[in-house]
Design a protein around this motif. Structure first.
Motif, PDB file in Angstrom:
ATOM      1  N   GLY A  83      27.300 105.330  43.654  1.00 19.99           N
ATOM      2  CA  GLY A  83      26.907 106.210  44.735  1.00 19.99           C
ATOM      3  C   GLY A  83      25.949 107.311  44.366  1.00 19.99           C
ATOM      4  O   GLY A  83      25.711 107.608  43.189  1.00 19.99           O
ATOM      5  N   THR A  84      25.414 107.924  45.422  1.00 19.68           N
ATOM      6  CA  THR A  84      24.586 109.116  45.329  1.00 19.68           C
ATOM      7  C   THR A  84      25.149 110.127  46.323  1.00 19.68           C
ATOM      8  O   THR A  84      25.401 109.787  47.485  1.00 19.68           O
ATOM      9  N   TYR A  85      25.343 111.333  45.843  1.00 25.26           N
ATOM     10  CA  TYR A  85      25.888 112.434  46.647  1.00 25.26           C
ATOM     11  C   TYR A  85      24.714 113.107  47.347  1.00 25.26           C
ATOM     12  O   TYR A  85      23.945 113.840  46.738  1.00 25.26           O
ATOM     13  N   GLU A  94      28.451 121.345  45.346  1.00 23.55           N
ATOM     14  CA  GLU A  94      27.172 121.244  46.031  1.00 23.55           C
ATOM     15  C   GLU A  94      26.474 119.935  45.660  1.00 23.55           C
ATOM     16  O   GLU A  94      26.457 119.524  44.501  1.00 23.55           O
ATOM     17  N   ALA A  95      25.901 119.287  46.669  1.00 26.43           N
ATOM     18  CA  ALA A  95      25.181 118.027  46.457  1.00 26.43           C
ATOM     19  C   ALA A  95      23.730 118.307  46.118  1.00 26.43           C
ATOM     20  O   ALA A  95      23.090 119.152  46.733  1.00 26.43           O
ATOM     21  N   ASN A  96      23.227 117.582  45.128  1.00 30.98           N
ATOM     22  CA  ASN A  96      21.797 117.636  44.812  1.00 30.98           C
ATOM     23  C   ASN A  96      21.318 116.278  44.302  1.00 30.98           C
ATOM     24  O   ASN A  96      20.532 116.190  43.383  1.00 30.98           O
ATOM     25  N   GLY A  97      21.857 115.223  44.921  1.00 34.78           N
ATOM     26  CA  GLY A  97      21.425 113.878  44.559  1.00 34.78           C
ATOM     27  C   GLY A  97      22.117 113.297  43.342  1.00 34.78           C
ATOM     28  O   GLY A  97      21.635 112.323  42.772  1.00 34.78           O
ATOM     29  N   GLN A  98      23.252 113.886  42.931  1.00 36.35           N
ATOM     30  CA  GLN A  98      23.969 113.363  41.771  1.00 36.35           C
ATOM     31  C   GLN A  98      24.396 111.912  42.026  1.00 36.35           C
ATOM     32  O   GLN A  98      24.750 111.544  43.138  1.00 36.35           O
ATOM     33  N   THR A  99      24.379 111.119  40.964  1.00 30.03           N
ATOM     34  CA  THR A  99      24.857 109.748  41.061  1.00 30.03           C
ATOM     35  C   THR A  99      26.215 109.634  40.385  1.00 30.03           C
ATOM     36  O   THR A  99      26.561 110.454  39.528  1.00 30.03           O
ATOM     37  N   TYR A 100      26.964 108.642  40.792  1.00 29.10           N
ATOM     38  CA  TYR A 100      28.293 108.414  40.223  1.00 29.10           C
ATOM     39  C   TYR A 100      28.605 106.924  40.229  1.00 29.10           C
ATOM     40  O   TYR A 100      28.016 106.150  40.988  1.00 29.10           O
ATOM     41  N   ARG A 101      29.502 106.559  39.351  1.00 29.56           N
ATOM     42  CA  ARG A 101      29.998 105.186  39.234  1.00 29.56           C
ATOM     43  C   ARG A 101      31.507 105.315  39.091  1.00 29.56           C
ATOM     44  O   ARG A 101      31.989 105.834  38.080  1.00 29.56           O
ATOM     45  N   LEU A 102      32.237 104.860  40.101  1.00 31.54           N
ATOM     46  CA  LEU A 102      33.654 105.174  40.211  1.00 31.54           C
ATOM     47  C   LEU A 102      34.486 103.930  40.516  1.00 31.54           C
ATOM     48  O   LEU A 102      34.255 103.266  41.526  1.00 31.54           O
ATOM     49  N   PRO A 103      35.447 103.608  39.650  1.00 34.51           N
ATOM     50  CA  PRO A 103      36.360 102.513  39.994  1.00 34.51           C
ATOM     51  C   PRO A 103      37.196 102.914  41.212  1.00 34.51           C
ATOM     52  O   PRO A 103      37.600 104.068  41.348  1.00 34.51           O
ATOM     53  N   ALA A 104      37.436 101.954  42.101  1.00 36.63           N
ATOM     54  CA  ALA A 104      38.211 102.226  43.308  1.00 36.63           C
ATOM     55  C   ALA A 104      38.920 100.957  43.756  1.00 36.63           C
ATOM     56  O   ALA A 104      38.670  99.874  43.237  1.00 36.63           O
ATOM     57  N   GLY A 105      39.774 101.134  44.737  1.00 31.86           N
ATOM     58  CA  GLY A 105      40.480  99.992  45.291  1.00 31.86           C
ATOM     59  C   GLY A 105      40.929 100.288  46.699  1.00 31.86           C
ATOM     60  O   GLY A 105      40.919 101.435  47.149  1.00 31.86           O
ATOM     61  N   ALA A 106      41.317  99.241  47.404  1.00 28.54           N
ATOM     62  CA  ALA A 106      41.801  99.392  48.765  1.00 28.54           C
ATOM     63  C   ALA A 106      42.873  98.350  49.048  1.00 28.54           C
ATOM     64  O   ALA A 106      42.845  97.253  48.486  1.00 28.54           O
ATOM     65  N   ASP A 126      37.784 112.253  38.439  1.00 27.08           N
ATOM     66  CA  ASP A 126      36.684 111.527  37.796  1.00 27.08           C
ATOM     67  C   ASP A 126      35.398 111.751  38.586  1.00 27.08           C
ATOM     68  O   ASP A 126      34.345 112.065  38.018  1.00 27.08           O
ATOM     69  N   TRP A 127      35.455 111.623  39.920  1.00 24.25           N
ATOM     70  CA  TRP A 127      34.272 111.816  40.745  1.00 24.25           C
ATOM     71  C   TRP A 127      33.728 113.238  40.583  1.00 24.25           C
ATOM     72  O   TRP A 127      32.527 113.438  40.412  1.00 24.25           O
ATOM     73  N   MET A 128      34.629 114.233  40.616  1.00 22.13           N
ATOM     74  CA  MET A 128      34.205 115.633  40.481  1.00 22.13           C
ATOM     75  C   MET A 128      33.494 115.854  39.150  1.00 22.13           C
ATOM     76  O   MET A 128      32.466 116.547  39.099  1.00 22.13           O
ATOM     77  N   ALA A 129      34.027 115.286  38.086  1.00 20.72           N
ATOM     78  CA  ALA A 129      33.386 115.434  36.772  1.00 20.72           C
ATOM     79  C   ALA A 129      31.995 114.804  36.773  1.00 20.72           C
ATOM     80  O   ALA A 129      31.049 115.361  36.203  1.00 20.72           O
ATOM     81  N   GLN A 130      31.865 113.663  37.432  1.00 21.40           N
ATOM     82  CA  GLN A 130      30.575 112.966  37.447  1.00 21.40           C
ATOM     83  C   GLN A 130      29.506 113.712  38.257  1.00 21.40           C
ATOM     84  O   GLN A 130      28.317 113.609  37.959  1.00 21.40           O
ATOM     85  N   VAL A 131      29.920 114.480  39.269  1.00 25.98           N
ATOM     86  CA  VAL A 131      28.931 115.218  40.060  1.00 25.98           C
ATOM     87  C   VAL A 131      28.775 116.652  39.578  1.00 25.98           C
ATOM     88  O   VAL A 131      28.099 117.468  40.207  1.00 25.98           O
ATOM     89  N   GLY A 132      29.418 116.970  38.453  1.00 16.63           N
ATOM     90  CA  GLY A 132      29.188 118.243  37.807  1.00 16.63           C
ATOM     91  C   GLY A 132      30.072 119.387  38.245  1.00 16.63           C
ATOM     92  O   GLY A 132      29.680 120.551  38.138  1.00 16.63           O
ATOM     93  N   ALA A 133      31.262 119.078  38.735  1.00  8.38           N
ATOM     94  CA  ALA A 133      32.178 120.153  39.154  1.00  8.38           C
ATOM     95  C   ALA A 133      32.768 120.866  37.955  1.00  8.38           C
ATOM     96  O   ALA A 133      32.943 120.286  36.911  1.00  8.38           O
TER      97      ALA A 133
END
Length: 133
Positions: A83-85, A94-106, A126-133
Protein backbone atom coordinates in the motif's frame (compact mmCIF):
# COMPACT_ATOMS: atom_id res chain seq x y z
CA UNK A 1 -20.15 -19.85 -7.55
CA UNK A 2 -18.36 -21.81 -4.83
CA UNK A 3 -16.97 -20.10 -1.73
CA UNK A 4 -13.35 -19.96 -2.87
CA UNK A 5 -14.36 -18.50 -6.23
CA UNK A 6 -16.58 -15.94 -4.47
CA UNK A 7 -13.71 -14.76 -2.25
CA UNK A 8 -11.31 -14.71 -5.22
CA UNK A 9 -13.78 -12.57 -7.20
CA UNK A 10 -14.24 -10.26 -4.19
CA UNK A 11 -10.49 -9.62 -3.97
CA UNK A 12 -10.12 -9.32 -7.74
CA UNK A 13 -12.69 -6.52 -7.55
CA UNK A 14 -10.76 -4.96 -4.65
CA UNK A 15 -7.50 -4.98 -6.61
CA UNK A 16 -9.28 -3.49 -9.64
CA UNK A 17 -10.75 -0.68 -7.49
CA UNK A 18 -14.27 -1.90 -8.34
CA UNK A 19 -15.94 -1.31 -4.99
CA UNK A 20 -19.43 -1.47 -6.54
CA UNK A 21 -18.64 -4.99 -7.75
CA UNK A 22 -17.48 -5.89 -4.23
CA UNK A 23 -20.82 -4.68 -2.85
CA UNK A 24 -22.69 -6.97 -5.27
CA UNK A 25 -21.01 -9.95 -3.60
CA UNK A 26 -22.18 -8.95 -0.12
CA UNK A 27 -25.32 -10.14 1.62
CA UNK A 28 -27.70 -7.27 2.43
CA UNK A 29 -27.14 -7.95 6.16
CA UNK A 30 -23.34 -8.10 5.90
CA UNK A 31 -21.30 -7.51 9.05
CA UNK A 32 -17.86 -5.97 8.65
CA UNK A 33 -15.60 -6.68 11.61
CA UNK A 34 -12.51 -4.50 11.28
CA UNK A 35 -9.21 -4.92 13.08
CA UNK A 36 -9.59 -1.63 14.93
CA UNK A 37 -13.05 -0.16 15.42
CA UNK A 38 -16.73 -0.96 15.58
CA UNK A 39 -18.63 -3.61 13.64
CA UNK A 40 -20.29 -2.11 10.59
CA UNK A 41 -23.65 -3.67 9.73
CA UNK A 42 -25.19 -3.44 6.27
CA UNK A 43 -24.01 -2.57 2.78
CA UNK A 44 -24.38 1.20 3.26
CA UNK A 45 -21.80 1.33 6.06
CA UNK A 46 -19.52 -1.00 4.10
CA UNK A 47 -19.77 1.34 1.08
CA UNK A 48 -18.93 4.36 3.28
CA UNK A 49 -15.89 2.49 4.61
CA UNK A 50 -14.76 1.68 1.05
CA UNK A 51 -15.05 5.34 0.00
CA UNK A 52 -12.94 6.42 2.98
CA UNK A 53 -10.32 3.74 2.31
CA UNK A 54 -10.11 4.65 -1.40
CA UNK A 55 -9.43 8.31 -0.52
CA UNK A 56 -6.89 7.47 2.19
CA UNK A 57 -4.98 4.41 0.94
CA UNK A 58 -4.00 2.86 -2.38
CA UNK A 59 -3.65 -0.88 -1.84
CA UNK A 60 -3.03 -3.99 -3.90
CA UNK A 61 -3.21 -7.47 -2.43
CA UNK A 62 -0.72 -10.14 -3.48
CA UNK A 63 0.35 -13.64 -2.40
CA UNK A 64 -3.34 -14.55 -1.97
CA UNK A 65 -4.21 -17.93 -0.47
CA UNK A 66 -7.90 -18.77 -0.05
CA UNK A 67 -9.36 -21.54 2.10
CA UNK A 68 -12.95 -22.76 2.48
CA UNK A 69 -14.70 -25.40 4.53
CA UNK A 70 -16.51 -28.30 2.87
CA UNK A 71 -19.96 -26.89 3.67
CA UNK A 72 -19.08 -23.70 1.80
CA UNK A 73 -20.36 -21.39 4.53
CA UNK A 74 -16.96 -20.32 5.91
CA UNK A 75 -13.82 -19.13 4.15
CA UNK A 76 -10.53 -17.42 4.90
CA UNK A 77 -7.84 -15.60 2.96
CA UNK A 78 -4.23 -14.76 3.72
CA UNK A 79 -2.39 -12.13 1.70
CA UNK A 80 0.11 -9.28 1.61
CA UNK A 81 -1.19 -5.70 1.51
CA UNK A 82 1.07 -3.55 -0.66
CA UNK A 83 0.00 0.00 0.00
CA UNK A 84 0.58 3.72 -0.17
CA UNK A 85 -0.71 6.03 2.55
CA UNK A 86 -2.31 8.87 0.56
CA UNK A 87 -4.25 11.04 3.00
CA UNK A 88 -3.93 11.38 6.78
CA UNK A 89 -6.43 9.15 8.54
CA UNK A 90 -7.89 10.55 11.76
CA UNK A 91 -5.92 9.46 14.82
CA UNK A 92 -3.06 8.03 12.73
CA UNK A 93 0.30 9.47 11.64
CA UNK A 94 0.45 12.13 8.97
CA UNK A 95 0.36 10.78 5.41
CA UNK A 96 3.01 11.80 2.91
CA UNK A 97 2.94 8.95 0.42
CA UNK A 98 4.60 6.35 2.65
CA UNK A 99 4.54 2.81 1.31
CA UNK A 100 3.99 -0.34 3.34
CA UNK A 101 3.95 -4.09 2.92
CA UNK A 102 1.78 -5.77 5.53
CA UNK A 103 0.75 -9.39 6.06
CA UNK A 104 -3.01 -9.63 6.63
CA UNK A 105 -5.90 -12.03 6.62
CA UNK A 106 -9.66 -12.18 6.55
CA UNK A 107 -12.37 -14.58 7.64
CA UNK A 108 -15.75 -14.87 5.95
CA UNK A 109 -19.21 -16.24 6.63
CA UNK A 110 -21.18 -17.03 3.49
CA UNK A 111 -24.97 -17.17 3.33
CA UNK A 112 -27.27 -17.46 0.30
CA UNK A 113 -24.23 -17.40 -2.00
CA UNK A 114 -23.10 -14.00 -0.71
CA UNK A 115 -20.56 -12.78 1.85
CA UNK A 116 -22.42 -12.24 5.14
CA UNK A 117 -19.42 -11.42 7.35
CA UNK A 118 -15.94 -10.06 6.67
CA UNK A 119 -13.48 -10.07 9.58
CA UNK A 120 -10.11 -8.49 8.75
CA UNK A 121 -6.86 -8.79 10.73
CA UNK A 122 -3.48 -7.11 10.40
CA UNK A 123 -0.81 -5.85 12.77
CA UNK A 124 -1.44 -2.13 13.34
CA UNK A 125 1.87 -1.73 15.23
CA UNK A 126 3.73 -3.09 12.19
CA UNK A 127 1.84 -0.69 9.88
CA UNK A 128 2.56 2.28 12.18
CA UNK A 129 6.27 1.47 12.21
CA UNK A 130 6.32 1.22 8.41
CA UNK A 131 4.71 4.66 7.95
CA UNK A 132 7.07 6.24 10.44
CA UNK A 133 5.02 6.55 13.61
Amino acid sequence: MDSKALIAAYYEAFNAGQTDRMLEMLHDDVEHHVNEGDIRKGKDLFAQFNRHMTETYKENLTDMVIFANEAGDRAAAEFIVNGTYLKTDEGLPEANGQTYRLPAGAFFAIRDGKIARVTTYYNLTDWMAQVGA
